[in-house]
Design an enzyme around this catalytic site. Structure first.
Site, PDB file in Angstrom:
ATOM      1  N   GLU A 179       7.815 -19.906 -10.986  1.00  0.00           N
ATOM      2  CA  GLU A 179       7.773 -21.756 -10.547  1.00  0.00           C
ATOM      3  C   GLU A 179       9.056 -22.181 -11.818  1.00  0.00           C
ATOM      4  O   GLU A 179       9.488 -21.733 -12.039  1.00  0.00           O
ATOM      5  CB  GLU A 179       6.979 -21.489 -11.571  1.00  0.00           C
ATOM      6  CG  GLU A 179       5.310 -21.323 -10.944  1.00  0.00           C
ATOM      7  CD  GLU A 179       4.240 -22.432 -12.180  1.00  0.00           C
ATOM      8  OE1 GLU A 179       4.490 -22.522 -13.083  1.00  0.00           O
ATOM      9  OE2 GLU A 179       3.253 -21.203 -11.949  1.00  0.00           O
ATOM     10  N   LYS A 206       6.155 -15.797  -5.446  1.00  0.00           N
ATOM     11  CA  LYS A 206       6.164 -16.729  -6.053  1.00  0.00           C
ATOM     12  C   LYS A 206       7.304 -16.800  -7.653  1.00  0.00           C
ATOM     13  O   LYS A 206       6.020 -16.279  -7.779  1.00  0.00           O
ATOM     14  CB  LYS A 206       5.129 -17.018  -5.490  1.00  0.00           C
ATOM     15  CG  LYS A 206       5.236 -19.457  -6.380  1.00  0.00           C
ATOM     16  CD  LYS A 206       3.811 -20.227  -5.390  1.00  0.00           C
ATOM     17  CE  LYS A 206       2.917 -20.483  -5.895  1.00  0.00           C
ATOM     18  NZ  LYS A 206       2.912 -20.646  -6.989  1.00  0.00           N
ATOM     19  N   ASP A 249      -1.899 -16.598  -9.926  1.00  0.00           N
ATOM     20  CA  ASP A 249      -2.100 -16.474 -10.806  1.00  0.00           C
ATOM     21  C   ASP A 249      -2.598 -17.315 -12.106  1.00  0.00           C
ATOM     22  O   ASP A 249      -3.779 -17.658 -13.125  1.00  0.00           O
ATOM     23  CB  ASP A 249      -0.373 -16.723 -12.555  1.00  0.00           C
ATOM     24  CG  ASP A 249       0.030 -18.001 -12.341  1.00  0.00           C
ATOM     25  OD1 ASP A 249      -0.134 -18.861 -11.641  1.00  0.00           O
ATOM     26  OD2 ASP A 249       1.142 -18.404 -12.666  1.00  0.00           O
ATOM     27  N   ASP A 297       1.680 -14.234  -6.846  1.00  0.00           N
ATOM     28  CA  ASP A 297       2.832 -15.284  -8.067  1.00  0.00           C
ATOM     29  C   ASP A 297       3.192 -13.875  -8.701  1.00  0.00           C
ATOM     30  O   ASP A 297       3.127 -12.704  -9.294  1.00  0.00           O
ATOM     31  CB  ASP A 297       1.724 -15.922  -8.584  1.00  0.00           C
ATOM     32  CG  ASP A 297       1.930 -17.442  -8.396  1.00  0.00           C
ATOM     33  OD1 ASP A 297       2.754 -17.562  -7.756  1.00  0.00           O
ATOM     34  OD2 ASP A 297       0.986 -17.802  -8.681  1.00  0.00           O
ATOM     35  N   GLU A 335       3.741 -29.215  -6.032  1.00  0.00           N
ATOM     36  CA  GLU A 335       1.849 -29.964  -6.133  1.00  0.00           C
ATOM     37  C   GLU A 335       2.145 -30.844  -7.027  1.00  0.00           C
ATOM     38  O   GLU A 335       3.358 -31.141  -7.927  1.00  0.00           O
ATOM     39  CB  GLU A 335       1.711 -28.216  -7.893  1.00  0.00           C
ATOM     40  CG  GLU A 335       0.817 -28.502  -8.284  1.00  0.00           C
ATOM     41  CD  GLU A 335      -0.180 -27.230  -8.832  1.00  0.00           C
ATOM     42  OE1 GLU A 335       0.578 -26.031  -8.821  1.00  0.00           O
ATOM     43  OE2 GLU A 335      -1.028 -26.905  -9.697  1.00  0.00           O
TER      44      GLU A 335
END
Ligand code: KIV
Length: 268
Positions: free
Chosen positions: A118, A116, A48, A87, A185
């Site tokens: 977060e 994916k 994204d 994403d 990350e």
């Protein structure tokens, strides 16, 4: 050059077991998908981050599921063998597991092989829900761009002992919930190395040092297309390269050989 066999989840697990580094890049369209796949990139992430690098926004927050579905379809049509991850955009999995499943279905129908999402803690039951229903999931911890405002900007995560412990705990929980990959990350290289050793799933780092099972960068960053100073963990592979495909091949070669990232220059 012979076409490599399609990269599968089984192959990614095998690479982790054999300590073979995984080279991942973000990708948003068919033309780049073909170049990256032919240059040997193992996995294409329809990130994204397209909200920032393609749409010129300040964050990823406004990217919609329809946009993610569109770009996933484009990438899938240009790709032949790389593993494609899409994403889940902000707002597409936060409300409920059922909502997450509905949106993951759209991405899988567009051709994604994995989605994916977060965050940790509250995401573990959602990951379990998706995995139980046949959706492979990649988790994403550390700096999570969809939480940029909550995190107070682009900052390294897991620096102190308590934060490192929480991150480790979330990573273990996500792996236990069935996540098959983890993107880490902007976390200290020592923590990322430790986590990579202790988890049984591959850990893909971005600003997390060379000790991960693999690396990912935003395509436009590694091609030097971003305005201003590059982020600390980015290397411009177009520097000294005769073209895009050669730059991508160099990225793949450097990741595989453990030459990128160089912790002295790119890590925290
Ligand atoms: O959206 C994206 O490009 C990502 C990478 C930064 C890992 O999530």
């Amino acid at each position: 050059m012979p076409i490599r066999k399609p990269v599968t989840l089984h192959r990614l697990r095998e690479m982790r077991a054999l300590d073979e580094k995984i080279a991942m890049l973000t990708c948003y369209d068919a033309a780049f998908a073909r170049v990256l796949d032919e240059a040997g990139v193992d996995s294409l992430l329809v990130g994204d981050s397209l909200g920032m690098v393609l749409q010129g926004r300040a964050s990823t927050l406004a990217v919609s599921i329809e946009e993610m579905v569109y770009h996933t379809g484009c990438v899938v049509r240009g790709n032949r063998t790389a593993w494609v991850i899409a994403d889940m955009p902000f707002g597409s999995y936060q409300e409920s597991a059922e909502d997450a499943m509905r949106h993951a279905t759209l991405l899988m129908q567009a051709g994604a092989q994995m989605v994916k999402l977060e965050g940790g803690g509250w995401t573990a039951p959602i990951v379990r829900f998706l995995v139980d229903r046949g959706v492979p999931v990649c988790a994403h911890l550390g700096f999570t761009p969809q939480s940029v405002h909550a995190l107070g900007g682009y900052r390294v995560q897991g620096r102190d002992e308590a934060a490192a412990r929480a991150l480790r705990c979330q990573a273990e929980e996500l792996a236990a919930a069935g996540a098959e990959l983890l993107v880490l990350e902007m976390v200290p290289a020592v923590l990322a190395r430790d986590l990579t050793k202790s988890l049984s799933i591959p850990v893909i780092g971005i600003g997390a040092g060379v000790g991960c099972s693999g690396q990912v960068l935003v395509l436009h960053d590694m091609l030097g297309l971003k305005e201003g100073e590059p982020l600390r963990f980015v290397r411009n592979f177009m520097d000294g390269s005769a073209g895009i495909e050669l730059a991508v091949r160099q990225y793949v070669a450097d990741v595989k050989a453990g030459r990128f990232p160089d912790d002295a220059r790119h890590a925290f």
